[in-house]
Design an enzyme around this catalytic site. Sequence first.
Site, PDB file in Angstrom:
ATOM      1  N   HIS A   1       6.699  51.416 -16.446  1.00 14.94           N
ATOM      2  CA  HIS A   1       7.978  50.897 -15.991  1.00 14.94           C
ATOM      3  C   HIS A   1       8.971  50.765 -17.140  1.00 14.94           C
ATOM      4  O   HIS A   1      10.179  50.947 -16.950  1.00 14.94           O
ATOM      5  CB  HIS A   1       7.759  49.531 -15.325  1.00 14.94           C
ATOM      6  CG  HIS A   1       8.941  49.044 -14.543  1.00 14.94           C
ATOM      7  ND1 HIS A   1       9.288  49.558 -13.318  1.00 14.94           N
ATOM      8  CD2 HIS A   1       9.855  48.082 -14.811  1.00 14.94           C
ATOM      9  CE1 HIS A   1      10.357  48.937 -12.866  1.00 14.94           C
ATOM     10  NE2 HIS A   1      10.728  48.040 -13.750  1.00 14.94           N
TER      11      HIS A   1
ATOM     12  N   HIS B   1      12.750  47.909  -7.036  1.00 14.25           N
ATOM     13  CA  HIS B   1      11.950  46.693  -7.038  1.00 14.25           C
ATOM     14  C   HIS B   1      10.912  46.831  -5.935  1.00 14.25           C
ATOM     15  O   HIS B   1      10.778  45.983  -5.054  1.00 14.25           O
ATOM     16  CB  HIS B   1      12.828  45.445  -6.858  1.00 14.25           C
ATOM     17  CG  HIS B   1      12.563  44.410  -7.894  1.00 14.25           C
ATOM     18  ND1 HIS B   1      12.481  43.069  -7.641  1.00 14.25           N
ATOM     19  CD2 HIS B   1      12.338  44.540  -9.222  1.00 14.25           C
ATOM     20  CE1 HIS B   1      12.230  42.409  -8.763  1.00 14.25           C
ATOM     21  NE2 HIS B   1      12.139  43.284  -9.732  1.00 14.25           N
TER      22      HIS B   1
END
Length: 719
Positions: free
Chosen positions: A47, A93
């Site tokens: 990420h 998200h």
Amino acid sequence: MQEPHITDELIASHGLSPDEYASILEIIGRAPTFTELGIFSAMWNEHCSYKSSKKWLRTLPTSGPQVICGPGENAGVVDIGDGQAVVFKMESHNHPSYIEPYQGAATGVGGILRDVFTMGARPIAAMNALSFGEPGHPKTRQLVHGVVEGVGGYGNAFGVPTVGGEVRFDPAYNGNCLVNAFAAGLADADKIFYSAASGIGMPVVYLGAKTGRDGVGGATMASAEFDDTIEEKRPTVQVGDPFTEKRLMEATLELMATGAVISIQDMGAAGLTCSAVEMGDKGGLGVRLDLEKVPVREEAMTAYEMMLSESQERMLMVLRPELEAEAKAVFDKWDLDFAIVGETIAEDRFLIQLNGEIKADLPLSKLASTAPEYDRPWVETPAAEPLGDVPGIDPIDGLKALLASPNYASKSWVFEQYDTMVMADSARTPGLGAGIIRVHGTDKALAFTSDVTPRYVKANPVEGGKQAVAEAYRNLCATGAKPLATTDNLNFGNPEKPEIMGQFVCAIKGIGAAVDALDMPIVSGNVSLYNETDGTAILPTPTIGAVGLIEHADDIIGCDVRDGHVALLIGETTGHLGQSALLAEVFGRADGDAPAVDLDVEKRNGEFIRDNRHLITACTDLSDGGLALAAFEMAEAAEVGVWIDSGDTPFLFGEDQGRYLVACNFDKAEALMIAAGQAGVPIQSVGKFTGETVWLGQSSAPLAELSATFRTTFPDTFA
């Protein structure tokens, strides 16, 4: 508190491979402390480090005369003239939203808004692209409600209009929903704030809300597949407070006006760790932090917890020391924390201390720019088999099937929960193509859209990647806007599987070719990998967010369809039904190839629409559902019937690219056809808007009946 002993299990739980851990030992010449292990885990996870994607992201076109700042900062910055810039980005998200839908979606909105105002821009627009599992799946309803309420709850309270987005459903998302959040803001082009630290001995200042234990390990969790331990990951989801964020934005923008800010960075994924490391690395400096000075809201927090917390509404800044008093006064006024928690140092060190005890002492540059980078093996997606026979169908029955699907029914149940008019500059709200926001105090407007067709990408990643950009281009052109630039949110499965990595690589190739040909460089973005549960991957979903400029509000192409208007189809129709909405919704099939995208044709047809906007009363691009669905949606919005003179299934439901449906009166239609002939653009009259009935060839149904299905399908399914 005694720190845990570093074991193979602990290393694996931090998402680090044995080879990566061996690299850590080589870099620091010793075993890491628990806090150091957490820091490496945060900085080297997928990420934050983009270790599987960096090689391919570098191939994307990111520059152009309009680009002020491309990828690498909190958000991209594009010149819109008159000394103004639009600042925008899209981020995912996904994992948090599946575990805790409301807070996952809410904090996704909060994070992307911070990315924008950290650059010195006041947010003016938000969008969201949402992908859920099949409507009948036991978890889908809960996710839809939680995510939509989270997006609305945060955005509405913060006070930014939601102007567009997407909502889709497919069984591939049953175990992994996608929540992609977009935000855009306005700034003075000469007053953009960046994150690179400068100056030795400069104060490092913590701003905003206090640090808690929420979100600890969130970035690492976002870089792993889901399995049956998913419930254990719930504590890694952050908790948001939009009212604190609103105060943080006002305080930050006021602080920037004092001249006190040397550099500033949002605390997003990996919190204090990532923000401090990125600021130091970009400036070629080290950073020392004294964690006992960090404002906390929970007792006995460890160095590990403080460094990896992803508590929301926080920023990190390098401050001009002579303006400390002025800066602190701003944050005191807004009742927010302002704490000097460290300083920049000349050495290449990331030195973390808590009450005088060293908890981490690492070479800072090795955490960021020298994070692992992989050239993962990949294989191309096999060419799609030719489309088999498609049975004939009554065209009205085909249209009814689309309108009865939550994929193609009205999404008003969703966007009516969002504030679309706050700030009073919204010129077009969701449900009518690209959203439009007037640039306050000027004659200009900005158009925003978000697009991708995942089933195309799965069938043919190169063409699917091109199509996502091309559809965004068309959506902007259909409003009269000149496309400026794009942001991408690349959602894929596990990159360690060559077939998934192949989807990613080939989609990037298609996206790169399209943004180059259409002059829409990528200026920001996000990669979200490992979107898999128990080995089942999502559909490859490279979402494209795009921004276009309308120089004068009078140039906006409206939506004012009137009784008697001619329906004109612009672009060539061959009747491509492979991977079409009709095939999926009526026949339950996902076969054939994705439609081909001719980028020269896309550019020519889009420029034709913009150049002749004075002749066009209403316009939409053709995508899912082809001509039939586009004609119905234009008619339904105007509350007037439509007659399309052909009943041919491929002609009505084919999804050939590069096409637009235009409505205007007879005189303008005649002029438009002459202009199209001169420009070499295919154009044909396909019917007219009139009466109270929808006619597709010889088949018909009352508009009111079809409209009722269109309007009630979504709330009947999810309300």
